[in-house]
Each structure stands twice: as structure tokens, then as C-alpha cells.
Motif scaffolding. Sequence first.
Motif, mmCIF file in Angstrom:
data_model
loop_
_atom_site.group_PDB
_atom_site.id
_atom_site.type_symbol
_atom_site.label_atom_id
_atom_site.label_comp_id
_atom_site.label_asym_id
_atom_site.label_seq_id
_atom_site.Cartn_x
_atom_site.Cartn_y
_atom_site.Cartn_z
ATOM 1 N N UNK A 54 -25.234 17.951 23.249
ATOM 2 C CA UNK A 54 -25.734 16.813 23.266
ATOM 3 C C UNK A 54 -25.920 16.155 25.034
ATOM 4 N N UNK A 55 -25.222 16.829 25.794
ATOM 5 C CA UNK A 55 -25.599 16.633 27.210
ATOM 6 C C UNK A 55 -27.047 16.822 27.520
ATOM 7 N N UNK A 56 -27.455 17.649 26.615
ATOM 8 C CA UNK A 56 -29.313 17.921 26.843
ATOM 9 C C UNK A 56 -30.050 16.981 26.003
ATOM 10 N N UNK A 57 -29.739 16.904 24.698
ATOM 11 C CA UNK A 57 -30.180 16.157 23.673
ATOM 12 C C UNK A 57 -29.261 15.091 23.257
ATOM 13 N N UNK A 58 -29.730 13.669 23.732
ATOM 14 C CA UNK A 58 -29.017 12.849 23.165
ATOM 15 C C UNK A 58 -29.369 11.978 21.892
ATOM 16 N N UNK A 59 -28.405 12.094 20.745
ATOM 17 C CA UNK A 59 -28.778 11.402 19.768
ATOM 18 C C UNK A 59 -27.804 10.435 19.590
ATOM 19 N N UNK A 60 -27.804 9.170 20.269
ATOM 20 C CA UNK A 60 -26.849 8.304 20.123
ATOM 21 C C UNK A 60 -26.502 7.691 18.841
ATOM 22 N N UNK A 61 -27.442 7.687 18.033
ATOM 23 C CA UNK A 61 -27.237 7.073 16.592
ATOM 24 C C UNK A 61 -26.159 8.159 15.873
ATOM 25 N N UNK A 62 -26.520 9.412 16.007
ATOM 26 C CA UNK A 62 -25.591 10.346 15.328
ATOM 27 C C UNK A 62 -24.335 10.562 16.077
#
Length: 920
Positions: free
Chosen positions: A716-724
Motif C-alpha cells: 500500500x505504500x505504492x497504491x493507497x486505498x484509504x477506504x480499504x
Amino acid sequence: MRFSSSYEPGEYESDIYAAWETSGIFNPKMTTLPVDNNDDGIDDREENISDSKTFSIVMPPPNANGNLHIGHGLTIALEDSLTRYYRLKGRSSWYIPGADHAGFETWVVYEKELEKSGHTRFEYSRDELYARVWNFVAEQRGNMELQLRALGASCSWDDLTFTLDENVIDRVYTTFEKMWNDGLIYRGEKLVNFCPKHQTAFADIEVEHEDEKGTLWDIAYKLVEEPKDASLALSREIIVSTTRPETLFGDVAVAVNPNDERYKDLIGKHVELPLTDRTIPIIADEHADPEYGTGAVKITPAHDFDDFEVGERHHLERIQVIAEDGTMINVPEEYNGSTTAECRKKALKNLKEQGLLKGEKKIEHTVAHCYKCGTTIEPMLKEQWFIDVERLAKTAIEHLENNEIKFYPDNKRKILIDYLKNLKDWNISRQIPWGIAIPMFRKIDDRATDEPEWIFDRRTNLKEIEKAGVKYIRDEDTFDTWFSSSHWPIVCTNWTEENYNPYYPLNVMETGADILFAWVARMIMMGIYVTGEVPFREVYLHGLVLDAHGKKMSKSKGNVINPMDLVTRYGSDAFRLGILRGRSAGMNQAFSENSVISGRNLCNKLWNISRLIQSLVDENEQSERENLISEGIRSYDEDERADPVTTGVGDAPRRNNDFSLAYSTLNMGEDWICREINDCLKQVEKDMKAYRFAEAVEILYQTIWDKYADWFLESQKIYKNTELLKITLEMLLIALHPFAPFVTETIWQNLSWTEGFIATAKWPVKLQYDPISAENFENIRIIVSEVRTTLQSLPGTNNSKKYNLLYDNDSLVDDNRLLIQTLSKVPAINPLDGSPRGLRLALVNHELYLDVSEKVVTTYKDTLTEKILSTGRELNALNARMMNPNYIKKAPEHLVKETEDAIREKESLINRLKQQLSLI
RNA sequence: GGGGAUUUAGCUCAGUUGGCUAGAGCGUACGAUUCACAUUCGUAAGGUCACAGGUUCGAGCCCUGUAAUCCCCACCA
């Protein structure tokens, strides 16, 4: 920044507990029952609260004026985890705390105080002593309750039950009266286990048997009558053996076995009792074992349990020669008033002088001791109240055999049944003032001949009462504490004859395996007797907490671990996680600080996970605000996105929570973590149902640390899915909450988007995800791991090991170059240009090379050779299996297929490795 | 005397209905270093599953026996 860089439990725990307690969430009636349950509320309860919606458990009451020890720490960790789990599961959960007057324990402590001040119990009346101990306990009380709070026990404090509370005494009297009327209570003069130091009787289970060295003396008893056959007369005397010569003054017979030819014609004759002027008969009884000693045994019904029974069978007199204080009575002047030890010495001396002492030998035998002071238990003739247990035990056995109570561990059920089958009548009288007075009064008016000698009456505050013109005096004894505590599930849940109570029977009784007989057995008998139902549906028994080396903790060994000390140093959660680790039902198991440290580390890890996620959420909100202003579209770079293999689950997750958040999975790592969390939750649910606490903690530990933090958050340090991120964090926090309540609540309160208490959140429902996508991430993980392993095994010890990764014709790698690069820390990942070079990774479905020089490859030769050999060994084993025709015939199809696949994989792996080797 | 349990890596323990190429934590060894976390990250070594038989295509798991350790119960004078 809300989160400091490490979790400091001491800063939060007491505030968090206070917040829980004042909010009333531990009180099930407040949170879930209808408000108007005062008058007609019972009906509401019945309608609204079915059994499956409630969860009830009682606390085995710790000593009111004591401190908690490590066993309490384990008890609370177990019980509170269950309670919190079922509370999260939406049940109206009632954890009822208790405090024990600890009759005998406290009395012993108090009597010591009394002695220190130069007084004895005999200077005061029972009522005076009771009042004094009451005040003594009141002064000391409170520590234990604070310690329960420090451990995080989510119990309903308003319902705390003290074992001397009025409603407890009331219920105990009601039962006693019922038993009295049912003829289950009788007063009998029997031999009881008596401690001369504490001057009280004990039940059989309160006595400790220990092997001891002793002496067996042979004593000659002269025959009075001339035997018919002189040859059988054994020189006109019978030799008896005894370990207790001083009791001979209480002898009333000599017993021989009826089948013992040696003594057959002596039966009915008499012998002179040495040191006295009495003669006693020779009787025939099976108790005498022809094989043991001379086959003749002296009978002392007033001071030996076996002899008592022999005496009953033959209607023999009972001569008490040892008084309650351990001195001799009813003996010749010379011995009168001496202690048993003095008397023994004198008697042996005199016997020797008279030539009656025929021998002595050292033996090992078991001796009964007072479990508190170690004094030798004296079997003592006393009038006491007994419960005729036969009917109670029989009914209990029926319910147990009917499997109405499930035991953890399972084998305890059978052990309990066996115990109940052999149970003897239960002495419930104790000669100590600190306890519940026995509500029985004896007639003192001899002229009222028609009145019964004993009557039941609740007015135990009065020494004397009058009924129908007849005067009665109170029995000064108190109840065995197990008699009252056998009512514990009944009194704690306020069970009554009149109303339906959704909290009785308890869902589970959790306590120490050591009190299976003393307490669990009695609760079952009493529960059934009083309510007609078993008092609990399941029993979880924990074993002893041993020290780090598996030894029993004891003050003398100096290996006692104080739970509160660990709580202070590492936090309550760390202690709870630590003590649950490596523990299973019924087993005595080691415990060490290391496990607590590892628990502390998990708390800190979770804290930092939360800190990271909160910062990502904050960042995201910040950029969204900026985007709003500049009408930007996305918060992360499209170019960096991996292949959008996900189908993306658009549906809002079905959560009942007030704070429901929508999410969708946007990449493989996200699908993967959804899968892993689902699996973890499923496992925790299964473990909790089966009371496998250690396993539940273990799977949570692994999921949070090894999966969530090490892989998912890294990705997630690359792709952030804050809701998840928000949702998954919430789920893990909730799932860990039963075991680590403080850190999870502290985090919950610190996070910007959560509301209410985590303690009353809803247990999460499963996440939706794309399984194929999840499996792809799993493959990426394997690739990254292989890269790491290979890099480590390459020669060179430092940063020089920075090699690029080359791939050929691999879409998974191609699509996830950035992810693999970030996780494996290789400088770059490139498609292979031209023919293969470098070092090929030992992966089955992927053609990957580390771009290393020939020289490095050469040094890798040995490793490669070893790898080929070990793979070859594995392959051989698999082939051997397939060569067995029976395997193919009898093993399940899918296994055979798996083996075939495995063989193909190994073969291809070996080929590739060999090819690699040949290049070197 | 009767009963119950335990025996798996250096230590503490998992291993649920037999499918195991036996796992975890701690410890050990080697390596990393500026960011959520050194209370960290990565990698590895380490096991005749107490012993001896048996059942089975297949046993850590089932059966029989043996040994060691621990616990409970019991009235042996």
C-alpha cells in the motif's frame, strides 16, 4: 499527529477502563434489555432475549481481601476474552464479578493477627469474632477489585457478589431448609478430619495426603482364655501392628480375618489390653488382611476411619482418647493430659518394660495433613451436619452421562463421573466463626419431649430462640464454604423459582482444573437440586501456570511471578496475550516473561500500523481537498498502477456498524488481504467456539504482523486505498479486541474516523474480493521471497548485492514490476534482452534471472548442486509413492493427481537447475 | 493400590476426521538501516515426532507394549 511513535500502555489503560466503566457498557441490562423491565419486564426479557442472544459467565470469586496471583491473571484473560468476544458478536454479555470471604483462608490470617496481639479465639463469642473479621476484611478490601480492572475484566461491577451478601445467605438457607425437609441433611456422630491446630473439621477433599516415613510397632496382647488347641494359640498372645501406639487406650477389639486359619478358634475369645485393666474381644472382620503383618489388627473406632466402620458393623463402643486440642483424655492417670507424642513415648517405654513390645520396623505410609498448616489430621469423633450425597450425586451423574455439560478438556467429564460414583457423605460443619452460620437450633428444654431435638430457623443472629414455648439454642458452627459456593451460578445470576432467567444456565464455567471436585462437582449437584437444570452448559478448566522451566511456583522456591508487576511493566494487553500463548485446556504449562514481551511487541506493532494508516488517511484527505480546489481527479498516479486484474467489488460491504464504510478492491494485494483477513476471522471464530485461545491469538498475531504489516501495508505504500485500509484496520482491531482490549480501544479512540467504543462494536462480516486476483498476489509473494532468498545465499556481505531482475515472457511480472521491485528492493526489473544470462530463480512457473556476473554465478555452483540433490530426493520419494500400485488404487483421486503434478514440477525444476549448472 | 495426562527444534508449545516435504514464538547465526515501528526489516541453521512392535497405499496422529516425567484419587493397620 495523534499517535506517538510507540505505544505506552501506562498512559492510557486506566483512563480507558474508567471510560468503559462509567459508560455502563459492561452491564448487559443497560445496553440490551428493554428499559421497562421492572414490573412486567420479565415478559419482555423472555420475548426479546433468547438464549442465543445472551452470554453469561461468572467469575470464580477471588479472596476479597487478597491480591491477585498469576492464576487469577490467567482466569481473567480467559474469561474476559470470551466475554468481550461474545459482546462483539452481539450477545447481551454478562460477566459477573465476585469476591470471596474465603472462610478458612481469611480466618487463618485473622487468627494469626489475633495471636500476635496476645489473644486467642476462645476469649470471644462467635458473634464478636465474626464482627471483628468483618471489619478486618473491610479494611483490607479493594485491592483485588482494582487489580481486576487493571487486567481489563469487562465485568458488570454493579452486580458484584460477595459470598456473604444477604441474598447469598438467603439462598443457602433456602436450600438447606429444602434439604432438611427432604431428609438429605442429617446430624451424625462420625469420624471427621480434624486439625488440632485450627480446631476445625474438614471435608475429605480439604485434606492432603503425603507419603511419610513412619514406624510400625508390634505389640503383644495377652489372651485371657486358654485356647482349645494350644499349638494355634501363638504362645497365648496376639501380636498386633500399629503406627499409633497411643491410640491403644481407645481399642475396643482385635480383629482377625474370618478365613484366617491361624485365628479361627480364637474368635470370640478375649485379650488383655496392655497398660490398662480392660479386656477386649477378638472379632472376625474382613478388614483384617491375613497377608499384612500378623493378620491381627487392633480396632480403635474413635480414632481411625477403617476401625470406625468395623465398629459400626460390630456395634462396638467408641472410646475417645484424644481431645480436640490433641491431648489425651479418658486414659490412665499417667498419660492423661499429655500430648499424643508424649503419650506415645511413655506408652512405648512402658510396653517395652513389660516385655509386650515385640518389634518395630520403618515403613512408608501416607499421612493426612491440614492443607493450610501441615499439621497431621486427627480423625476425631464429632457430631456434625452431613449431607447425604447419594441422591444428589446420582442425579448429577445422570445429567453428565446425558452429555448436558461439555467439558474442556473432554476427559474431565468421565473423571468427574467416577468421583461422584464414589462420593461419601459430605461434612458441612466447620468450627470457625468466619462463615455463614448454620441455621439450626437445638432444643434445651428437656420437658418438651414431643418437639424435635433440632429445628431449622433463619434467625442465626440470635443465640437462643423460642418457638411454641420451647427454647432452642443455636448451633455455633458455620458452613463449609463449598456449600455456599456451590450456589455460585444461582446466586450470581439472581436465579429465582418464579421467573425465567435468560442468563441461567451459564454459557460456560471457567475455573481451575484443581477444583473440579471441590467446586465444579458441587455446583452441578446443587444447581440441579435447586433449579432442576445443570448450572452451566460448558466447563473450561485451566491448568496451573508454571514458571519458565515448568516448575510449580512457590514462595519458598522464589519463582513466583506477580501478574500486576508484568502489567505495570508491559501493559495489561501484553500480559493477557502472553499468558494465553502456548496454553491449552486442563494442562499445567510454563509461562515466562518472554511471551509477555512478545505480546507487548504486537501491541506496539498494531499501534504503528494504525499510526501509518492514520497518516495515509490524513494525507489522502489533504490531497482530496487540494484536488477539489484544483479539480484534480486522482490521488495516485495512474501510470504506476499495476494491471487492474481486479473486478473491483463495488458493493458496499454488508456491515451493521453505524460507521459503515464503502470500499472496493483495486489491486491484487487488496484482494489478497481481504482473503487473508476472512480466513483469519473464520479461524478465530472456530477457535473461540472450541476454547482454543492460544490458537486464536496465534492466527491474529500472524495475520496482523506477517500478512497485514509485512506484505499488505508494504504494497500500500505504492497504491493507497484509504477506504480499504480503514476497513481492514477496523476489522483487525475488533478481532484482536477480546485479547488486547486496551490497545485496540486506545487506537480506536485515536483514529479520526471511528466512533463509539470498540468494546461494543460489531464483529466484522466477511469481505468480498476477487479470488483470482488474490492468488496472483500470492504468486508475487513467492517470487519476491525467492528473490530475497537467492540474494541472501549469494556471496558478498553487503550492499554490493544489488542485482537487477530479468524476466522473460511473464505478464504477471511485467504488470507488477514496481510492486516486485519495491518489495524485493532490487534496483530494476527489466525484460530479458537476448539470451538468458545471470542466475535463474528456482521458480516453477516463472522464468526469472538475477542479473549477476559469471563470476558470481560460479560461486553459486555448490548451492545449486545441493539444490538439485535435495530436489532429487524429494522427487524420488514422490516417484516411489507412484510406483506403489496400492497407492493409485486406494488413495483418493485428488491426492494421486497432486502427486503427479508435484512430480512434473520437481522434474522441470531439476531440469532447469541442471541447465543452469551446465551454463556455469 | 486405582485413575488421568505428558513426551515433537536449544527453550515453551501447535499439529483438530491418518494425506506431512512436521510448524510457530523465543533463543541462535548472518545480513539490512533514516522512517509507521530497533518493541524494526530480511534470510538461514536447527527434528530418527521418547522407545519397540503392529494396522494401513500412507502413522507425529490409530492399536499393543515399554520407559521417563507430572498430577489426581484411595482406609492399608
